[in-house]
Motif scaffolding. Structure first.
Motif: not given
Length: 350
Positions: A133-137, A144-150, A162-170, A172-177
């Motif tokens: 779920w979280h990695a696919n939002n 494609p720049r938003m991922g989840f950091v647990c 716990e963790g946070y949603y983060c919008e990066y400047d680039h 994300l590859d699938i394993d970076q989400r």
């Protein structure tokens, strides 16, 4: 403004909450049954597919329903998890840091792993939920720049998930989400800064029904996923066994909330009629020569599920058999579905 509630409303809501508790227990039990009967890898894959399916079916419609669609992606995702889980009775926290970084935290005790169940959940299974779920939002939002950091996992012995949603400047590859940063910790939760549901559009009755449906939705998703992943025979075994175990364990608690108690076939027929009504299912009850028959005309739990397989009904069958065993010793119970496992279901008791 809504008027005061009456005794009838309170009784209905108590029954809805009892149904929620039963299906909540069933879902947790199903994951544990999969862990113990099929192993961690299969349980993790099962968990991933359940949460990915729910994410794809519910996330974007839920954003619109909760009025969050216009928010920045990271904020919208975090507020969605806060509000949707709060409606289901889950202890959850939300902390805004910026338009590109927003935290979500599930403190102890964890809703999904109620009580001692948390001791049987491998970390891999919990991580699979986040992958699903979280990695696919970000993908669902077209970002494609938003991922989840647990930063924490309660099943690993930390004080919550716990963790946070983060919008990066680039992009994300699938394993970076989904990544992990265990050296970080969420800011403190301030309820005054958390989002709230509009009271006028979420009156008490709607909240109570949503609370019930939240727990039931997990089972609605998990049963067809189990059949697709493990096949009808193996899935049917897991679904049935889990139902029987949970039914036996929870009869007394559910019956007490229904104002009923243990007894014979008559007592169980009365209990089952109340349970089906609390699930919004239509039934007809008849009696002949000491035997009770309940003709179940609807199964709202699986209404509209395109890949509903006859094996999915093994979940309901096991649950009813377990509840019967909890009601009284040696209460005969048999379920006869129509051809191909379709409705109506005929329950013979006694």
């Amino acid at each position: 403004m809504a008027g005061p509630t009456n005794t009838s409303d309170e009784a209905t809501w108590t029954r809805w909450r009892s149904v929620a508790d039963l299906y909540h227990a069933y879902f947790t039990g199903l994951i544990l049954t999969t862990v113990t009967r099929r192993g961690t890898a299969d349980a993790a894959e099962f968990m991933f597919r359940i949460f990915r399916r729910q994410q794809q079916e519910r996330f974007l419609p839920g954003l619109a329903k909760l009025g969050l669609s216009g928010l920045p992606p990271a904020v919208a995702a975090a507020q969605y998890h806060y509000l949707s889980n709060w409606i289901g009775g889950v202890s959850v926290e939300y902390m805004y840091e910026s338009d590109r970084k927003a935290w979500i935290r599930y403190p102890s005790p964890r809703w999904i792993w109620r009580g001692t169940a948390i001791c049987g959940v491998p970390g891999e299974v919990s991580r699979a939920m986040l992958r699903g779920w979280h990695a696919n939002n970000g993908v669902s939002l077209g970002n494609p720049r938003m991922g989840f950091v647990c930063t924490k996992q309660s099943v690993d012995g930390q004080d919550g998930l716990e963790g946070y949603y983060c919008e990066y400047d680039h992009d994300l590859d699938i394993d970076q989400r989904l990544v992990f940063a265990r050296h970080l910790e969420a800011p403190l939760f301030d309820p005054a800064k958390a989002p709230a549901l509009p009271v006028d559009s979420w009156p008490k009755a709607r909240l109570e029904k949503a609370y019930r449906n939240y727990a039931m939705e997990y089972v609605r998703t998990a049963t067809p996923v189990a059949v697709q992943l493990f096949g009808p025979v193996d899935a049917g075994y897991l679904l049935h066994l889990t139902g029987k175990l949970i039914g036996m364990q929870y009869f007394d608690e559910i019956a007490a909330n229904f104002g009923l108690q243990r007894g014979d076939a008559k007592a169980f027929a009365e209990f089952l009629g109340v349970l089906f009504a609390a699930q919004d299912d239509i039934v007809e009850i008849s009696k002949s020569e000491g035997q009770f028959e309940i003709r179940q005309q609807s199964w709202k739990l699986m209404d509209g599920v395109a890949d509903n397989n006859a094996a999915c009904a093994k979940a309901l069958q096991g649950l009813v058999e377990g509840l019967a065993a909890g009601c009284g010793r040696n209460i005969p119970i048999a379920m006869t579905p129509a051809r191909g496992g379709a409705l109506p279901f005929i329950w013979s008791i006694g």
